[in-house]
Scaffold this active site. Structure first.
Site, short mmCIF file in Angstrom:
data_model
loop_
_atom_site.label_atom_id
_atom_site.label_comp_id
_atom_site.label_asym_id
_atom_site.label_seq_id
_atom_site.Cartn_x
_atom_site.Cartn_y
_atom_site.Cartn_z
N ASP A 91 0.86 -1.19 0.00
CA ASP A 91 0.00 0.00 0.00
C ASP A 91 0.89 1.23 0.00
O ASP A 91 2.12 1.14 0.10
CB ASP A 91 -0.98 -0.04 1.17
CG ASP A 91 -0.29 -0.03 2.51
OD1 ASP A 91 0.94 0.18 2.56
OD2 ASP A 91 -0.97 -0.24 3.52
N SER A 92 0.28 2.41 -0.11
CA SER A 92 1.08 3.63 -0.24
C SER A 92 1.50 4.17 1.12
O SER A 92 2.34 5.06 1.20
CB SER A 92 0.25 4.70 -0.93
OG SER A 92 -0.81 5.11 -0.06
N GLY A 93 0.89 3.66 2.17
CA GLY A 93 1.13 4.22 3.50
C GLY A 93 0.09 5.26 3.88
O GLY A 93 -0.02 5.64 5.04
N GLY A 216 -11.59 3.51 0.62
CA GLY A 216 -12.55 4.27 1.41
C GLY A 216 -13.81 3.50 1.76
O GLY A 216 -14.80 4.09 2.21
N ASP A 266 -7.95 -7.80 0.31
CA ASP A 266 -7.05 -7.98 1.45
C ASP A 266 -7.85 -7.73 2.70
O ASP A 266 -8.80 -6.94 2.69
CB ASP A 266 -5.89 -6.98 1.40
CG ASP A 266 -6.32 -5.59 1.84
OD1 ASP A 266 -6.99 -4.89 1.06
OD2 ASP A 266 -6.04 -5.22 3.00
N CYS A 304 -10.76 -30.09 5.84
CA CYS A 304 -9.82 -28.98 5.57
C CYS A 304 -8.41 -29.55 5.55
O CYS A 304 -8.04 -30.32 6.44
CB CYS A 304 -9.96 -27.90 6.63
SG CYS A 304 -8.66 -26.65 6.54
N CYS A 306 -5.55 -28.11 6.08
CA CYS A 306 -4.50 -27.36 6.79
C CYS A 306 -3.92 -28.18 7.94
O CYS A 306 -4.50 -29.16 8.40
CB CYS A 306 -5.02 -26.02 7.28
SG CYS A 306 -5.91 -26.08 8.84
N CYS A 309 -6.19 -28.57 11.08
CA CYS A 309 -7.28 -29.54 10.99
C CYS A 309 -6.74 -30.97 10.85
O CYS A 309 -7.40 -31.92 11.28
CB CYS A 309 -8.21 -29.19 9.84
SG CYS A 309 -9.15 -27.67 10.20
N HIS A 335 -5.25 -21.97 9.58
CA HIS A 335 -6.54 -22.49 9.12
C HIS A 335 -7.34 -21.39 8.41
O HIS A 335 -7.90 -21.60 7.33
CB HIS A 335 -7.37 -23.05 10.27
CG HIS A 335 -8.78 -23.31 9.85
ND1 HIS A 335 -9.17 -24.44 9.17
CD2 HIS A 335 -9.90 -22.52 9.92
CE1 HIS A 335 -10.45 -24.36 8.87
NE2 HIS A 335 -10.92 -23.21 9.31
#
Lengths: 377, 377
Positions: A91-93, A216, A266, A304, A306, A309, A335
């Site tokens: 990101d730009s900060g 935003g 994200d 799952c 992972c 699990c 997970h």
């Protein structure tokens, strides 16, 4: 950076794409786990690969304060620094400056602020934002934009849009001069006002970016309004560029946003909520602190793949959360990221097979009306 | 449990052995990472296997308070609960009662104390200690003993030895009745007094145990004195049983104790110091918080096979420690356990080849006089 549109859903705006960067390819819709300080909290790069992550996000503001971009550069750039060889979006900060830094002064030049770490006076303008992201070695950089809270007066939202457009143009100029990272995304602002969103999108498209983010949102407005604005804005953006809805969101919000044409996401939820003992499943969120899991020998979610699990019971994970054992926080985070990345993979598959509508309906029904109750926490 | 003496060093008391339990074999000299609450802090069972650990220690006192032995039993015992299929040694809980629990009252029956978690009144006697360890599903249980601080009046040390012998006999009786775990170790007390150690060792050997621990050391006495007492006591114990020096220690202390005939060790240092940013290397301890590592692109120790050294720089690990990223704490802990277990493997190899003396001298010289400075922290 190259974006290839692979398949579009006939019944919605959902689509599958492939983004090629110097550090590899990722398919969209994509979820980006967040590595704020150059580490996705509690997870290693090999954990992230096992979870099915193909791109991660890192925060410029945090990294530029600690350890400092000079350190990241000295050690060979962000990919080598954090041991993640795949694509990285930074990101730009700007968002962090507007949400974390005390005593900030915004002018057309940029933002002057004090570091929340040591109080040092700092300045971030559009040129600096692009240069810092280049120094970090980002694959996809974001323009500096002015973020406003929600709710906000229309005048202030309007002014922020004006400034964000100017800053975007200056970021683009730095990038065009060859000083920037590989790709630069513009960010559409405008709060919940469709005319402001429309003007901002039009101007950014005129400037021309490698991709477009919708910023935003997910800042306190109702989820329904967020989805409306995201869908409205996505439709204004060029089909041949990836669209990124910043900071969203719950699994249900993501499924609904994909239906509205969003490609990239994200969110801190999988890791933050994981550290609080909340596990995402296809039937909604499990709050593992609960006494009902005290002797529950089953996994978070059967089937799952992972590590959590495959090898550990709800009772064990609950115990780890209660005594604050890092292993439990890591396993639940792992997970959750696996669940998010798996959801994206299942959506891509459904779109490819022309059955996204069915998939989304079944998912949302099973996930449940209360599945997203963590939203308000 | 079976102990096989594989090789004895001709020039010292060092020896290689193999201990067979229902959950697998481990070779000695062995280091046991500590999983206080059913997890070795920051590490997963697969991390531990990668680090070369073959047996771990878990704390009865902590587990019986949280989550409670009933929960561990309900989920299928400690091995399944924590996802560690290999051998587990449990302590009796005595040491923690004597060091952590407020308001304790010791009688010949046992110890009454308040839980340091919720203040509940609890009782631990020799019979309870063995039964709890059986309920957990321990492979190697420890007798309940009375621990004294250092320094301590001789009379008090003497009284604690008397009581420890009585309790050991009662533990053995419970164990012999078939109610105990697979193996039971006695614990020699006696502070730094050789005559008390001798009496305690003699009485325990008369009762007869599957192995013998040396307790009450590494509690504040000088390292030289600790080694003297450990060596003196080890020589009193039967050759055909494993000898375990509880709570020791630094890498240099462990090498010196192996030379004195010790087979098993446990210590929180690799994980606790790891979480504080201290990394063990063959040239001593690196304090990664230090500014000198700010831009250091090298690994903790070149040639180390652990995930931390294979993929991450000192600069990155330092950064993670400074911003408290769990990943860094995990990676340094993983390195440290790898270092400790690797040291044990190298000692076993040296003993097998009849070159332990050379190995120990070279190790201690390279490790440096200041290598163990963390000892005092």
């Amino acid at each position: 950076m190259k974006f290839e549109l692979v398949k579009t859903d006939p019944a919605s705006a959902a689509r599958v794409g492939a983004v090629t960067t110097a550090h590899g390819v990722f398919e969209t819709p994509a979820f980006m786990p967040i590595g704020t300080y150059g580490a996705v909290k509690a997870l290693s790069p090999s954990d992230l690969r096992a979870a099915g992550a193909h791109i991660i996000l890192s925060n410029t503001y945090h990294l530029s304060l600690r350890p400092g971009t000079d350190v990241v550069r000295a050690v060979g750039g962000l990919h080598r620094f954090m041991g993640w060889p795949g694509p990285i979006l930074t990101d730009s900060g700007g968002y962090q400056v507007f949400s974390l830094a005390p005593m900030r002064t915004v002018t057309d030049d940029g933002v002057e602020f004090r570091s929340h770490v040591d109080g040092a006076l700092c300045f971030l303008g559009p040129e600096e934002a692009v240069r810092i992201q280049r120094e970090l070695g980002s694959d996809i950089a974001m323009v500096l934009d002015e973020c406003v809270p929600y709710p906000v007066e229309r005048d202030i939202a309007c002014q922020a849009v004006d400034r964000s457009i100017q800053w975007a143009a200056r970021c683009r100029a730095v990038h065009a001069s060859g000083e920037g990272p590989e790709a630069l995304f513009g960010i559409v602002q405008g709060s919940v006002h469709e005319d402001l969103r429309e003007r901002c999108a039009r101007e950014l498209v005129r400037i021309g970016f490698d991709g477009y983010a919708i910023g935003g949102l997910s800042v306190g407005e109702p989820a329904e309004r967020m989805l409306e604005v995201a869908g409205f804005t996505a439709a204004l953006l060029p089909e041949e560029r990836p669209r990124y809805l910043m900071g969203v969101g719950t699994p249900a919000d993501i499924v609904r946003a994909v239906a509205r044409g969003i490609d990239m996401f994200d969110c801190v939820m999988p890791t933050r909520n994981g550290r609080n003992g909340q596990a995402f499943t296809s039937r909604g969120v499990l709050r593992l602190r609960g006494a009902r899991y005290r002797e529950d020998a089953g996994p978070i979610e059967a089937g799952c793949p992972c590590e959590a699990c495959a090898g550990f019971s709800r009772a064990y994970l609950r115990h780890c959360v209660n005594v604050n054992e890092m292993l439990g926080l890591r396993l639940i985070s792992l997970h959750n990221v696996t669940f998010y990345c798996g959801l994206m993979a299942r959506m891509r598959e459904a779109i490819r097979r022309g059955r996204f509508g069915e998939f989304a309906q079944a998912f949302l029904q099973r996930y449940g009306a209360d599945g997203d109750e963590t939203h308000e926490e």
